[in-house]
Design a protein around this motif. Sequence first.
Motif, PDB file in Angstrom:
ATOM      1  N   SER A   1     -12.888   5.862   5.720  1.00  0.00           N
ATOM      2  CA  SER A   1     -13.701   4.934   5.587  1.00  0.00           C
ATOM      3  C   SER A   1     -13.100   3.482   6.030  1.00  0.00           C
ATOM      4  O   SER A   1     -11.745   3.487   5.871  1.00  0.00           O
ATOM      5  CB  SER A   1     -14.071   4.635   4.313  1.00  0.00           C
ATOM      6  OG  SER A   1     -13.180   4.594   3.419  1.00  0.00           O
ATOM      7  N   GLU A   2     -13.814   2.762   6.797  1.00  0.00           N
ATOM      8  CA  GLU A   2     -13.218   1.517   7.394  1.00  0.00           C
ATOM      9  C   GLU A   2     -12.520   0.827   6.359  1.00  0.00           C
ATOM     10  O   GLU A   2     -11.466   0.125   6.796  1.00  0.00           O
ATOM     11  CB  GLU A   2     -14.352   0.591   8.051  1.00  0.00           C
ATOM     12  CG  GLU A   2     -14.090   0.181   9.589  1.00  0.00           C
ATOM     13  CD  GLU A   2     -15.508  -0.353   9.743  1.00  0.00           C
ATOM     14  OE1 GLU A   2     -15.502  -1.841   9.762  1.00  0.00           O
ATOM     15  OE2 GLU A   2     -16.347   0.160  10.416  1.00  0.00           O
ATOM     16  N   VAL A   3     -12.919   0.573   5.219  1.00  0.00           N
ATOM     17  CA  VAL A   3     -12.201  -0.263   4.123  1.00  0.00           C
ATOM     18  C   VAL A   3     -11.100   0.589   3.636  1.00  0.00           C
ATOM     19  O   VAL A   3     -10.199   0.016   2.815  1.00  0.00           O
ATOM     20  CB  VAL A   3     -13.235  -0.496   2.773  1.00  0.00           C
ATOM     21  CG1 VAL A   3     -14.180  -1.637   3.586  1.00  0.00           C
ATOM     22  CG2 VAL A   3     -13.724   0.324   2.379  1.00  0.00           C
ATOM     23  N   GLY A   4     -10.803   1.810   3.755  1.00  0.00           N
ATOM     24  CA  GLY A   4      -9.700   2.607   3.432  1.00  0.00           C
ATOM     25  C   GLY A   4      -9.862   2.882   1.807  1.00  0.00           C
ATOM     26  O   GLY A   4      -9.006   2.740   1.189  1.00  0.00           O
ATOM     27  N   GLU A   5     -10.985   3.162   1.503  1.00  0.00           N
ATOM     28  CA  GLU A   5     -11.235   3.117  -0.039  1.00  0.00           C
ATOM     29  C   GLU A   5     -10.220   4.348  -0.552  1.00  0.00           C
ATOM     30  O   GLU A   5      -9.604   4.098  -1.651  1.00  0.00           O
ATOM     31  CB  GLU A   5     -12.571   3.696  -0.277  1.00  0.00           C
ATOM     32  CG  GLU A   5     -13.221   3.619  -1.899  1.00  0.00           C
ATOM     33  CD  GLU A   5     -13.021   2.276  -2.370  1.00  0.00           C
ATOM     34  OE1 GLU A   5     -12.873   1.440  -1.507  1.00  0.00           O
ATOM     35  OE2 GLU A   5     -13.254   2.139  -3.402  1.00  0.00           O
ATOM     36  N   GLY A   6     -10.046   5.565  -0.132  1.00  0.00           N
ATOM     37  CA  GLY A   6      -9.217   6.571  -0.601  1.00  0.00           C
ATOM     38  C   GLY A   6      -8.010   6.072  -0.630  1.00  0.00           C
ATOM     39  O   GLY A   6      -7.029   6.151  -1.648  1.00  0.00           O
ATOM     40  N   PRO A   7      -7.044   5.587   0.587  1.00  0.00           N
ATOM     41  CA  PRO A   7      -5.836   5.077   0.679  1.00  0.00           C
ATOM     42  C   PRO A   7      -5.465   3.897  -0.371  1.00  0.00           C
ATOM     43  O   PRO A   7      -4.639   3.861  -0.946  1.00  0.00           O
ATOM     44  CB  PRO A   7      -5.724   4.554   2.054  1.00  0.00           C
ATOM     45  CG  PRO A   7      -6.702   5.450   2.825  1.00  0.00           C
ATOM     46  CD  PRO A   7      -7.966   5.837   1.879  1.00  0.00           C
ATOM     47  N   TYR A   8      -6.563   3.114  -0.419  1.00  0.00           N
ATOM     48  CA  TYR A   8      -6.495   2.014  -1.355  1.00  0.00           C
ATOM     49  C   TYR A   8      -6.324   2.590  -2.741  1.00  0.00           C
ATOM     50  O   TYR A   8      -5.406   2.212  -3.632  1.00  0.00           O
ATOM     51  CB  TYR A   8      -7.671   1.081  -1.502  1.00  0.00           C
ATOM     52  CG  TYR A   8      -7.858   0.092  -2.516  1.00  0.00           C
ATOM     53  CD1 TYR A   8      -6.826  -1.127  -2.388  1.00  0.00           C
ATOM     54  CD2 TYR A   8      -8.570   0.405  -3.499  1.00  0.00           C
ATOM     55  CE1 TYR A   8      -6.847  -1.951  -3.468  1.00  0.00           C
ATOM     56  CE2 TYR A   8      -8.654  -0.644  -4.702  1.00  0.00           C
ATOM     57  CZ  TYR A   8      -7.958  -1.592  -4.590  1.00  0.00           C
ATOM     58  OH  TYR A   8      -7.920  -2.694  -5.624  1.00  0.00           O
ATOM     59  N   LEU A   9      -7.056   3.268  -3.084  1.00  0.00           N
ATOM     60  CA  LEU A   9      -7.001   3.967  -4.480  1.00  0.00           C
ATOM     61  C   LEU A   9      -5.881   4.659  -4.854  1.00  0.00           C
ATOM     62  O   LEU A   9      -5.430   4.787  -6.050  1.00  0.00           O
ATOM     63  CB  LEU A   9      -8.205   5.041  -4.816  1.00  0.00           C
ATOM     64  CG  LEU A   9      -9.875   4.228  -4.925  1.00  0.00           C
ATOM     65  CD1 LEU A   9     -10.843   5.101  -4.708  1.00  0.00           C
ATOM     66  CD2 LEU A   9      -9.854   3.280  -6.206  1.00  0.00           C
ATOM     67  N   ALA A  10      -5.339   5.571  -3.751  1.00  0.00           N
ATOM     68  CA  ALA A  10      -4.243   6.460  -4.046  1.00  0.00           C
ATOM     69  C   ALA A  10      -3.025   5.525  -3.994  1.00  0.00           C
ATOM     70  O   ALA A  10      -1.979   5.669  -5.165  1.00  0.00           O
ATOM     71  CB  ALA A  10      -4.087   7.152  -2.835  1.00  0.00           C
ATOM     72  N   MET A  11      -2.856   4.313  -3.206  1.00  0.00           N
ATOM     73  CA  MET A  11      -1.540   3.603  -3.450  1.00  0.00           C
ATOM     74  C   MET A  11      -1.675   2.754  -4.584  1.00  0.00           C
ATOM     75  O   MET A  11      -0.637   2.740  -5.623  1.00  0.00           O
ATOM     76  CB  MET A  11      -1.629   2.609  -2.171  1.00  0.00           C
ATOM     77  CG  MET A  11      -1.131   3.257  -0.877  1.00  0.00           C
ATOM     78  SD  MET A  11      -0.858   1.868   0.410  1.00  0.00           S
ATOM     79  CE  MET A  11      -2.711   1.624   1.202  1.00  0.00           C
ATOM     80  N   SER A  12      -2.856   2.205  -5.138  1.00  0.00           N
ATOM     81  CA  SER A  12      -3.009   1.508  -6.455  1.00  0.00           C
ATOM     82  C   SER A  12      -2.654   2.438  -7.611  1.00  0.00           C
ATOM     83  O   SER A  12      -1.901   1.851  -8.572  1.00  0.00           O
ATOM     84  CB  SER A  12      -4.265   0.531  -6.559  1.00  0.00           C
ATOM     85  OG  SER A  12      -4.871   0.645  -5.415  1.00  0.00           O
ATOM     86  N   GLY A  13      -3.240   3.570  -7.271  1.00  0.00           N
ATOM     87  CA  GLY A  13      -2.928   4.378  -8.649  1.00  0.00           C
ATOM     88  C   GLY A  13      -1.546   4.950  -8.894  1.00  0.00           C
ATOM     89  O   GLY A  13      -1.037   4.923  -9.893  1.00  0.00           O
ATOM     90  N   ALA A  14      -0.764   5.218  -7.574  1.00  0.00           N
ATOM     91  CA  ALA A  14       0.662   5.732  -7.725  1.00  0.00           C
ATOM     92  C   ALA A  14       1.276   4.345  -8.368  1.00  0.00           C
ATOM     93  O   ALA A  14       2.379   4.701  -9.055  1.00  0.00           O
ATOM     94  CB  ALA A  14       1.133   5.835  -6.213  1.00  0.00           C
ATOM     95  N   LEU A  15       1.111   3.128  -7.789  1.00  0.00           N
ATOM     96  CA  LEU A  15       1.815   2.218  -8.454  1.00  0.00           C
ATOM     97  C   LEU A  15       1.601   1.981  -9.617  1.00  0.00           C
ATOM     98  O   LEU A  15       2.541   1.601 -10.600  1.00  0.00           O
ATOM     99  CB  LEU A  15       1.325   0.878  -7.697  1.00  0.00           C
ATOM    100  CG  LEU A  15       1.781   0.599  -6.150  1.00  0.00           C
ATOM    101  CD1 LEU A  15       0.963  -0.689  -5.516  1.00  0.00           C
ATOM    102  CD2 LEU A  15       3.165   0.353  -6.237  1.00  0.00           C
TER     103      LEU A  15
END
Lengths: 387, 348
Positions: free
Chosen positions: A253-267
Amino acid sequence: MGIISPIGASVEQNLMALRAGTCGISKGNFIQSKYSELLPFGEVKFSNESLEETLNAHEPGVTRTSLLTLHAFKDAVEDAGFSAGIIRSPDTAFIGADTVGGMCLTDEMYKDANLLSHGSAYLASYDFASVNMYIQSRFHLQGIVNTINTACSSSANAIMYGARLIQQGYATRAIVGGSDSLSKFTVNGFNSLNILSNEICKPFDEQRKGLNLGEGAAFLVLEKEEDVGSKKVYAELSGFCNKNDAYHPSSLSEVGEGPYLAMSGALKAASLSPSQIDFINAHGTGTENNDAVESAALLRVFEKVPAFASTKSNIGHTLGASGAIEAVYSVLNIVHQEMYPALHFQSPIPASSLIPNLSYERRKVQHVLSNSFGFGGNCTSLVFSKT
Amino acid sequence: MFYIHDIAAISPVHELFASSPENTNIISGNKLLAVEPVYAGIPPTVLRRMGKAVRMSVGAALHIIQKHPQLDGVIIGTANGGMEDSIKFMNQIVQYEEGLLTPGNFVQSTPNGLASQIAFMVKNKNYNNTHVHRGLSFENALLDVVMLLSEQPSASYLLGGADEISSYNYNIDWLAGWYKKEEVSAERLFNSSTNGTIAGEGAAMFLVNNTRTSATAKFTSLFTSHSTDEAEIQKKLEHFLEKHLPKGEQLDLVLSGENGDRRLLPFYEAMEATVGENAGLLRFKHLCGEYPTASSFALWLSCNILQTQTIPAVLEKRKARSTTFRNLLVYNSFQGHQHSFMLISAVE
């Protein structure tokens, strides 16, 4: 740790190549495809015959994916100092990932599947699990054995699954990672999607034209902090998170929902704030879609995006191996307190203006984030920390 | 270890627990094909692109998700995923000599397509994983869920197992000697004394969480093993039952993965010797055929039996002594080198 990649057949060789900014991408020598001369590939520089010889792997039906796996697995357990008894102990788990399996033998499989043969030696070697079943049977593994396939995030998920098995008491130690070999199947698959570059890939560059396929394998040995004792420790796996982009089968997705959620979740799992990350090993495939989306997601997660680079500029996209290979590279960042140069980059993507780390630098690296995003929206991020 | 609530399966079996329970699909050429429903919840343009494994998985999953839209993750076990699409794409590569190909089959071929298409259909951005460890794919998905529910005790997950019969994959396993050379009817499968079995397929989905109230069944414990030695498996089963069967309780039913392959019989006989004479002995592979995630069909069947406290006669090898069923063991072996035990209990 154990690794075999287009830039080396050991951790040491990979380290030297990363420091020197070596690119292992070139014309294919071993891959049997009409594209071997036409497209650049991150090929492991050994033939199957030479791998069979050095590994003493002469069992019938052994595929290139299995050979790469065996090479990295052996190095990892030797590095950890594991005896044969420890390797086959019921509390030793082995979690491997791959997306090609024995389909590297495209022509043999074509004949067997269409009954144009009387049955080749590879009938039990085509599926994804065959790779890890080979290791299971060669080392008589008795603990939990699993194979994960979430496309390009497969081995990041294998690392995560192994860590959770230890946390939950299903294993005392886990050998985790992944592998893939170049195959006519994946070359034609990615080519049909128009995401292979006919030039060497340029992750995060405005003029990027796509990815280069690569191959390799990497395995890491995980143990609980309290079981480590006086053993050598490279780094801590301090956080991980698996999310889905839930948008499209082959693009993000353009906004990068999956990448955003994965990175914030890992942090969050690592109890870190974004500003504590010193370096990011980006997924950075060099495709139009991934790099734009990953950049957008990085800008969402980080107020100030830390130093980052994609080692796919050194070795190409090794698919099921990439999460594990990049985990090894992230650990090297920490062990040696240094960053390696991103290659082939010229100008930033205008929308994000992000510039990867372009030079070899010695500096404090306390926490590294490693991203793996795949087809099917499968996004996983891992955090490694200095102990 | 967790509770199973809603269940759904698409399999070669017609309404097994309805009025005419013995009605299974017609076997043809040693392939037991799944009976597909009308997939009302999937847009026709999307449905056309889906391979059978994806279709069956999404179809069974939607049946559950419509009633339980809040899912904390989707975890699927599938040995091969969209196998038919993989080999269709491979055939194109060879036949068109690596010419210009359309990506449809390639995109549909990735095994994580089952879990991810379920996620797309309902825009679920949570945990999503795909286990592909051949005959232990579903078991590893199960273990993933066991761990997730210990990490997130208030969560609910969709757990599933699915594989399709692809004619090509059938050919490969046929050449390897895993299917019978002679045609055999489902009814005669267990009387067969030759090598090989019949192929099957299906998708079974489960909504699982830690809530006991109104649960269909309780999943108590799981064990997986790689071995080719029946004595070793027998020892492991003894240990498993000692450890996990509640003190003072007995095993009421055993669901055996026996599949008519002469070579695998010693494993199942060793299991029968271990569980003793009291437990009723049931078989299911003549209904669903053999496939790497057939244990997910066995779990679906177990949930139905424990919930309804009835046993379709078509399953019985030996009648149970007890008339109420509390503890049920599933033992399944895939090709004699991968083994799993699952202990499932009734919820009163």
